[in-house]
Design a protein around this motif. Structure first.
Motif, PDB file in Angstrom:
ATOM      1  N   LEU A  85       0.813  -1.206   0.000  1.00 56.70           N
ATOM      2  CA  LEU A  85       0.000   0.000   0.000  1.00 56.70           C
ATOM      3  C   LEU A  85       0.847   1.257   0.000  1.00 56.70           C
ATOM      4  O   LEU A  85       1.938   1.301   0.590  1.00 56.70           O
ATOM      5  CB  LEU A  85      -0.945  -0.013   1.204  1.00 56.70           C
ATOM      6  N   LYS A  86       0.330   2.270  -0.676  1.00 56.10           N
ATOM      7  CA  LYS A  86       1.003   3.556  -0.806  1.00 56.10           C
ATOM      8  C   LYS A  86       0.111   4.646  -0.226  1.00 56.10           C
ATOM      9  O   LYS A  86      -1.115   4.494  -0.174  1.00 56.10           O
ATOM     10  CB  LYS A  86       1.258   3.856  -2.288  1.00 56.10           C
ATOM     11  N   PRO A  87       0.701   5.770   0.175  1.00 55.26           N
ATOM     12  CA  PRO A  87      -0.127   6.868   0.702  1.00 55.26           C
ATOM     13  C   PRO A  87      -1.229   7.298  -0.274  1.00 55.26           C
ATOM     14  O   PRO A  87      -2.320   7.683   0.163  1.00 55.26           O
ATOM     15  CB  PRO A  87       0.895   7.988   0.927  1.00 55.26           C
ATOM     16  N   GLU A  88      -0.960   7.212  -1.558  1.00 54.35           N
ATOM     17  CA  GLU A  88      -1.969   7.613  -2.542  1.00 54.35           C
ATOM     18  C   GLU A  88      -3.131   6.626  -2.647  1.00 54.35           C
ATOM     19  O   GLU A  88      -4.098   6.892  -3.360  1.00 54.35           O
ATOM     20  CB  GLU A  88      -1.337   7.814  -3.923  1.00 54.35           C
ATOM     21  N   ASP A  89      -3.060   5.497  -1.953  1.00 57.08           N
ATOM     22  CA  ASP A  89      -4.195   4.581  -1.876  1.00 57.08           C
ATOM     23  C   ASP A  89      -5.192   5.000  -0.805  1.00 57.08           C
ATOM     24  O   ASP A  89      -6.271   4.402  -0.691  1.00 57.08           O
ATOM     25  CB  ASP A  89      -3.718   3.157  -1.570  1.00 57.08           C
ATOM     26  N   THR A  90      -4.848   6.015  -0.034  1.00 56.54           N
ATOM     27  CA  THR A  90      -5.747   6.511   1.001  1.00 56.54           C
ATOM     28  C   THR A  90      -7.046   7.015   0.405  1.00 56.54           C
ATOM     29  O   THR A  90      -7.044   7.854  -0.500  1.00 56.54           O
ATOM     30  CB  THR A  90      -5.074   7.642   1.807  1.00 56.54           C
ATOM     31  N   ALA A  91      -8.171   6.472   0.882  1.00 60.42           N
ATOM     32  CA  ALA A  91      -9.482   6.814   0.332  1.00 60.42           C
ATOM     33  C   ALA A  91     -10.551   6.077   1.122  1.00 60.42           C
ATOM     34  O   ALA A  91     -10.249   5.183   1.916  1.00 60.42           O
ATOM     35  CB  ALA A  91      -9.572   6.429  -1.142  1.00 60.42           C
ATOM     36  N   VAL A  92     -11.790   6.443   0.857  1.00 58.84           N
ATOM     37  CA  VAL A  92     -12.913   5.632   1.290  1.00 58.84           C
ATOM     38  C   VAL A  92     -13.187   4.625   0.170  1.00 58.84           C
ATOM     39  O   VAL A  92     -13.324   5.012  -0.999  1.00 58.84           O
ATOM     40  CB  VAL A  92     -14.166   6.472   1.577  1.00 58.84           C
ATOM     41  N   TYR A  93     -13.234   3.364   0.520  1.00 57.88           N
ATOM     42  CA  TYR A  93     -13.448   2.288  -0.449  1.00 57.88           C
ATOM     43  C   TYR A  93     -14.901   1.811  -0.367  1.00 57.88           C
ATOM     44  O   TYR A  93     -15.413   1.514   0.721  1.00 57.88           O
ATOM     45  CB  TYR A  93     -12.484   1.140  -0.178  1.00 57.88           C
TER      46      TYR A  93
END
Length: 118
Positions: A85-93
């Motif tokens: 996982l990368k910081p840019e994967d941060t999100a509501v899924y």
């Protein structure tokens, strides 16, 4: 009543892994394609990965090779295994179920937060 209930989100360090689950009820699961979308702050919701009722998969380029989508038709559940996982994967899924032939018949879960940060 149709319900899609996501779980498995949380805070993880860069390089870590998470597995999201989405339990679906109230529909005939095998009549629906299923997918995971995500929405980061200030951005539009985007398709992350899809698995059809027949088991075919596709991924957005940014996650291909790191994420894996799967479904268990016996459990009416769709999974998203996320690795490296990368910081840019941060999100509501969000979990989505879309009827295979009836355009516009689509259901959404409430979303689960994934935060990738050290």
């Amino acid at each position: 009543q149709v319900q899609l209930v996501e779980s498995g989100g949380g805070l993880v360090q860069p390089g870590g892994s998470l597995r999201l689950s989405c339990v679906v009820s109230g529909i005939i699961f095998s009549n629906y394609n299923t997918a995971w979308y995500r929405q980061a702050p200030g951005k539009q919701r985007e398709l992350v990965a899809r698995v059809t009722s027949a088991g075919s998969t596709n991924y957005v380029d940014s996650v291909r090779g790191r994420f894996a989508i799967s479904r268990d038709n016996a459990k009416n559940t769709v999974y998203l295994t996320m690795m490296t996982l990368k910081p840019e994967d941060t999100a509501v899924y969000y979990c989505n179920a879309a009827h295979v032939v009836r355009d516009g018949v689509s259901y959404w879960g409430q979303g689960t937060q994934v935060t990738v940060s050290s």
